[in-house]
Scaffold this motif. Structure first.
Motif, PDB file in Angstrom:
ATOM      1  N   THR A 212      -3.930  -2.025   3.005  1.00 26.09           N
ATOM      2  CA  THR A 212      -4.711  -1.127   3.851  1.00 26.09           C
ATOM      3  C   THR A 212      -4.264   0.306   3.594  1.00 26.09           C
ATOM      4  O   THR A 212      -3.155   0.526   3.088  1.00 26.09           O
ATOM      5  N   ALA A 213      -5.129   1.244   3.913  1.00 28.82           N
ATOM      6  CA  ALA A 213      -4.831   2.676   3.755  1.00 28.82           C
ATOM      7  C   ALA A 213      -4.292   2.947   2.358  1.00 28.82           C
ATOM      8  O   ALA A 213      -4.980   2.688   1.379  1.00 28.82           O
ATOM      9  N   ASP A 214      -3.048   3.408   2.254  1.00 26.76           N
ATOM     10  CA  ASP A 214      -2.469   3.736   0.949  1.00 26.76           C
ATOM     11  C   ASP A 214      -1.210   2.924   0.658  1.00 26.76           C
ATOM     12  O   ASP A 214      -0.303   3.390  -0.016  1.00 26.76           O
ATOM     13  N   PHE A 215      -1.165   1.703   1.184  1.00 26.47           N
ATOM     14  CA  PHE A 215       0.003   0.868   0.929  1.00 26.47           C
ATOM     15  C   PHE A 215      -0.357  -0.609   0.805  1.00 26.47           C
ATOM     16  O   PHE A 215      -1.424  -1.052   1.227  1.00 26.47           O
ATOM     17  N   VAL A 216       0.572  -1.327   0.200  1.00 32.49           N
ATOM     18  CA  VAL A 216       0.477  -2.776   0.023  1.00 32.49           C
ATOM     19  C   VAL A 216       1.774  -3.369   0.575  1.00 32.49           C
ATOM     20  O   VAL A 216       2.862  -2.914   0.213  1.00 32.49           O
ATOM     21  N   THR A 217       1.649  -4.344   1.462  1.00 32.18           N
ATOM     22  CA  THR A 217       2.825  -5.043   1.976  1.00 32.18           C
ATOM     23  C   THR A 217       2.857  -6.433   1.367  1.00 32.18           C
ATOM     24  O   THR A 217       1.865  -7.161   1.409  1.00 32.18           O
ATOM     25  N   VAL A 218       3.987  -6.774   0.789  1.00 32.84           N
ATOM     26  CA  VAL A 218       4.177  -8.088   0.178  1.00 32.84           C
ATOM     27  C   VAL A 218       5.200  -8.844   1.017  1.00 32.84           C
ATOM     28  O   VAL A 218       6.276  -8.311   1.318  1.00 32.84           O
ATOM     29  N   THR A 219       4.852 -10.058   1.383  1.00 31.01           N
ATOM     30  CA  THR A 219       5.773 -10.931   2.109  1.00 31.01           C
ATOM     31  C   THR A 219       6.205 -12.029   1.161  1.00 31.01           C
ATOM     32  O   THR A 219       5.374 -12.658   0.498  1.00 31.01           O
ATOM     33  N   LYS A 220       7.509 -12.234   1.096  1.00 34.34           N
ATOM     34  CA  LYS A 220       8.066 -13.262   0.212  1.00 34.34           C
ATOM     35  C   LYS A 220       8.335 -14.529   0.998  1.00 34.34           C
ATOM     36  O   LYS A 220       8.438 -14.517   2.237  1.00 34.34           O
ATOM     37  N   LYS A 221       8.463 -15.625   0.281  1.00 40.75           N
ATOM     38  CA  LYS A 221       8.869 -16.879   0.892  1.00 40.75           C
ATOM     39  C   LYS A 221      10.315 -16.727   1.363  1.00 40.75           C
ATOM     40  O   LYS A 221      11.112 -16.013   0.729  1.00 40.75           O
ATOM     41  N   PRO A 222      10.682 -17.368   2.475  1.00 34.44           N
ATOM     42  CA  PRO A 222      12.026 -17.185   3.023  1.00 34.44           C
ATOM     43  C   PRO A 222      13.166 -17.497   2.050  1.00 34.44           C
ATOM     44  O   PRO A 222      14.215 -16.859   2.117  1.00 34.44           O
ATOM     45  N   ASP A 223      12.950 -18.413   1.143  1.00 38.34           N
ATOM     46  CA  ASP A 223      14.029 -18.775   0.216  1.00 38.34           C
ATOM     47  C   ASP A 223      14.022 -17.935  -1.067  1.00 38.34           C
ATOM     48  O   ASP A 223      14.894 -18.073  -1.913  1.00 38.34           O
ATOM     49  N   ALA A 224      13.059 -17.033  -1.206  1.00 39.82           N
ATOM     50  CA  ALA A 224      12.981 -16.168  -2.396  1.00 39.82           C
ATOM     51  C   ALA A 224      13.908 -14.967  -2.208  1.00 39.82           C
ATOM     52  O   ALA A 224      14.279 -14.606  -1.095  1.00 39.82           O
ATOM     53  N   ASP A 225      14.269 -14.341  -3.328  1.00 39.72           N
ATOM     54  CA  ASP A 225      15.184 -13.202  -3.315  1.00 39.72           C
ATOM     55  C   ASP A 225      14.442 -11.946  -3.757  1.00 39.72           C
ATOM     56  O   ASP A 225      13.771 -11.941  -4.798  1.00 39.72           O
TER      57      ASP A 225
ATOM     58  N   ALA B 130      -4.196  -8.606  -5.798  1.00 40.20           N
ATOM     59  CA  ALA B 130      -3.584  -9.766  -5.122  1.00 40.20           C
ATOM     60  C   ALA B 130      -3.337 -10.890  -6.119  1.00 40.20           C
ATOM     61  O   ALA B 130      -2.272 -11.524  -6.108  1.00 40.20           O
ATOM     62  N   ARG B 131      -4.299 -11.131  -6.988  1.00 36.62           N
ATOM     63  CA  ARG B 131      -4.144 -12.192  -7.994  1.00 36.62           C
ATOM     64  C   ARG B 131      -2.907 -11.933  -8.852  1.00 36.62           C
ATOM     65  O   ARG B 131      -2.099 -12.844  -9.085  1.00 36.62           O
ATOM     66  N   ASP B 132      -2.723 -10.701  -9.308  1.00 38.13           N
ATOM     67  CA  ASP B 132      -1.545 -10.372 -10.111  1.00 38.13           C
ATOM     68  C   ASP B 132      -0.262 -10.554  -9.310  1.00 38.13           C
ATOM     69  O   ASP B 132       0.739 -11.073  -9.825  1.00 38.13           O
ATOM     70  N   LEU B 133      -0.272 -10.116  -8.050  1.00 37.57           N
ATOM     71  CA  LEU B 133       0.939 -10.230  -7.229  1.00 37.57           C
ATOM     72  C   LEU B 133       1.316 -11.688  -6.977  1.00 37.57           C
ATOM     73  O   LEU B 133       2.499 -12.020  -6.939  1.00 37.57           O
ATOM     74  N   PHE B 134       0.326 -12.544  -6.829  1.00 42.07           N
ATOM     75  CA  PHE B 134       0.631 -13.965  -6.622  1.00 42.07           C
ATOM     76  C   PHE B 134       1.105 -14.639  -7.899  1.00 42.07           C
ATOM     77  O   PHE B 134       1.578 -15.780  -7.863  1.00 42.07           O
ATOM     78  N   GLY B 135       1.044 -13.942  -9.015  1.00 42.06           N
ATOM     79  CA  GLY B 135       1.638 -14.460 -10.242  1.00 42.06           C
ATOM     80  C   GLY B 135       3.151 -14.337 -10.241  1.00 42.06           C
ATOM     81  O   GLY B 135       3.826 -14.880 -11.119  1.00 42.06           O
ATOM     82  N   ILE B 136       3.698 -13.629  -9.262  1.00 44.36           N
ATOM     83  CA  ILE B 136       5.146 -13.478  -9.118  1.00 44.36           C
ATOM     84  C   ILE B 136       5.666 -14.622  -8.263  1.00 44.36           C
ATOM     85  O   ILE B 136       5.208 -14.815  -7.129  1.00 44.36           O
ATOM     86  N   GLU B 137       6.600 -15.355  -8.787  1.00 44.30           N
ATOM     87  CA  GLU B 137       7.164 -16.473  -8.030  1.00 44.30           C
ATOM     88  C   GLU B 137       7.854 -15.961  -6.769  1.00 44.30           C
ATOM     89  O   GLU B 137       8.605 -14.989  -6.812  1.00 44.30           O
ATOM     90  N   GLY B 138       7.552 -16.593  -5.653  1.00 42.95           N
ATOM     91  CA  GLY B 138       8.168 -16.240  -4.380  1.00 42.95           C
ATOM     92  C   GLY B 138       7.282 -15.442  -3.453  1.00 42.95           C
ATOM     93  O   GLY B 138       7.607 -15.279  -2.276  1.00 42.95           O
ATOM     94  N   VAL B 139       6.139 -14.930  -3.940  1.00 45.86           N
ATOM     95  CA  VAL B 139       5.228 -14.163  -3.081  1.00 45.86           C
ATOM     96  C   VAL B 139       4.465 -15.124  -2.181  1.00 45.86           C
ATOM     97  O   VAL B 139       3.895 -16.102  -2.640  1.00 45.86           O
ATOM     98  N   MET B 140       4.477 -14.842  -0.870  1.00 47.95           N
ATOM     99  CA  MET B 140       3.821 -15.708   0.108  1.00 47.95           C
ATOM    100  C   MET B 140       2.511 -15.115   0.623  1.00 47.95           C
ATOM    101  O   MET B 140       1.550 -15.837   0.853  1.00 47.95           O
ATOM    102  N   SER B 141       2.468 -13.773   0.825  1.00 47.57           N
ATOM    103  CA  SER B 141       1.230 -13.148   1.285  1.00 47.57           C
ATOM    104  C   SER B 141       1.216 -11.684   0.864  1.00 47.57           C
ATOM    105  O   SER B 141       2.255 -11.095   0.559  1.00 47.57           O
TER     106      SER B 141
END
Length: 86
Positions: free
Chosen positions: A54-67, A39-50
């Motif tokens: 779980t299980a065998d996947f990761v869901t990344v939600t971006k900020k609405p204005d990110a591409d 999670a720490r590494d993923l939040f190093g990407i600009e635009g990541v909101m959450s």
């Protein structure tokens, strides 16, 4: 198994199957991302909101204005590095 983003009903969220158990369910926002190295590494990407894991996947939600074109390849690179056996 290559890590490939999959669309979800939410246009601001992509699901990344990693092919190995990631634990969870766990949800992260920037204020608690330091609790998990992925999670720490993923939040190093600009635009990541959450981040949700779980299980065998990761869901990344971006900020609405990110591409997604600026985010998905960076997420994939981090997940491939963190889950090399996927």
């Amino acid at each position: 198994m290559p890590i490939v983003p999959q669309y979800t009903p939410n246009p601001n969220a992509l699901k990344f199957g990693v092919g190995v158990e990631v634990g969870g369910p766990r949800s992260y926002v920037s204020s608690n991302a330091a609790d998990d190295p992925v999670a720490r590494d993923l939040f190093g990407i600009e635009g990541v909101m959450s981040v949700f894991m779980t299980a065998d996947f990761v869901t990344v939600t971006k900020k609405p204005d990110a591409d997604w074109s600026d985010i998905d390849s960076a997420v994939t690179a981090i997940l491939e590095r963190r889950f090399p056996d996927a």
